[in-house]
Design a protein around this motif. Structure first.
Motif: not given
Length: 296
Positions: A41-43, A50-53
């Motif tokens: 996921i790109k913010l 790094n904590n996409y869940s």
């Protein structure tokens, strides 16, 4: 690859606490594609999550796939274009949720109806006032009955624009809800019911002069105004400059003034006043978005 544009939303709109919501022409864009590797996921700014869940968009995509009993491995999600400010009462979380659900539905070949997508969104968000207009567009009134969301789109005949005043400070939704009383007097309840009904009727009939009364509220704004410095002075100036009504957007900190579309001086005048205050304010002049979430 699916590209989705989702509008900002303003909930409550004065007397319509947890009931009214409106989509505005300010957008987040989300790009989603399935992949056979781990989700990425790109913010904003190109930073990777790094904590996409625990990412709301990812969670919404997964819940939608699971609702349809569809298998998935991973997703490449680009959320780097986001114009909706976070934690300012303009539906940034609703945009993440609807963006994820809408994109997932497109990836699966449009298996879900609007009502089904809305049901998933409410199960994540907890209430429909922001997610409904984010999905459908326009001004929406909604209720939840037996886990079903019943909604109606308001036919607005008034020629209006919305002066969205965004400060450099946040208001915690938790604190904004915690400050509300557990009970209200009969008079306060009647006060809000009458104003909420008047707002819908006046907008539908184009009776702009009645909007001055229709945005009044005794359920949430009197208790939340303490979180927003200078709110009374700002609202007084809005009236002086010709607004029809003012309200706290969501739980704040954004404030919105409703102005005639032909009032070309308001924006400049309110900017000049806000520049005299201690906090930094950004003013965006927006129109209502009647489309809602869409692929582009």
């Amino acid at each position: 690859m699916i590209k989705v544009r989702v509008p900002a939303t303003s909930a409550n709109m004065g007397a319509g606490f947890d009931t009214f919501g409106m989509a505005l022409k300010l957008y987040n864009e989300i790009t989603v594609e399935e992949c056979s590797t781990e989700t990425q996921i790109k913010l904003v700014g190109g930073k990777l999550d790094n904590n996409y869940s625990k990412n709301l968009t990812y969670e919404s995509i997964v819940k939608t796939f699971e609702y349809c009993t569809e298998k998935y491995k991973g997703f490449n999600i680009d959320m780097s274009k986001a114009d909706i400010p976070m934690s300012r009462g303009l539906g940034s979380s609703a945009a993440c949720i609807i963006g994820g659900i809408f994109a997932a539905n497109e990836l699966m070949g449009k298996k879900l109806s609007v009502d089904e997508m809305l049901s998933i969104a409410v199960s994540i968000e907890g209430h429909p006032d922001n997610v409904a207009p984010a999905l459908i567009g326009g001004m929406i009134t909604s209720i939840v009955k037996d886990n079903a969301t019943i909604y109606s789109k308001v036919n607005i005949k008034s020629n209006l624009k919305y002066e969205v005043m965004i400060p450099d400070f946040k208001v915690s939704t938790y604190d904004a809800r915690k400050v509300l009383p557990n009970t209200y007097s009969r008079n306060d309840v009647i006060y809000n019911i009458s104003r909420g009904a008047m707002l819908i009727s006046a907008l539908n009939n184009g009776e702009n002069e009645k909007l001055r009364y229709a945005f009044e509220d005794k359920i949430h704004q009197p208790y939340r105004k303490k979180f927003i410095a200078n709110i009374d002075e700002i609202f007084n100036k809005c009236r002086e400059f010709g607004s029809y009504g003012e309200f706290i957007s969501g739980s704040g900190s954004t404030l919105i003034a409703v102005v005639d579309a032909n009032n070309f001086s308001f924006n400049t005048e309110i900017r000049e006043f806000l520049n005299t205050l201690a906090s930094n304010w950004k003013v965006i002049e927006l129109e209502i978005d009647n489309v809602g979430a869409h692929e582009f």
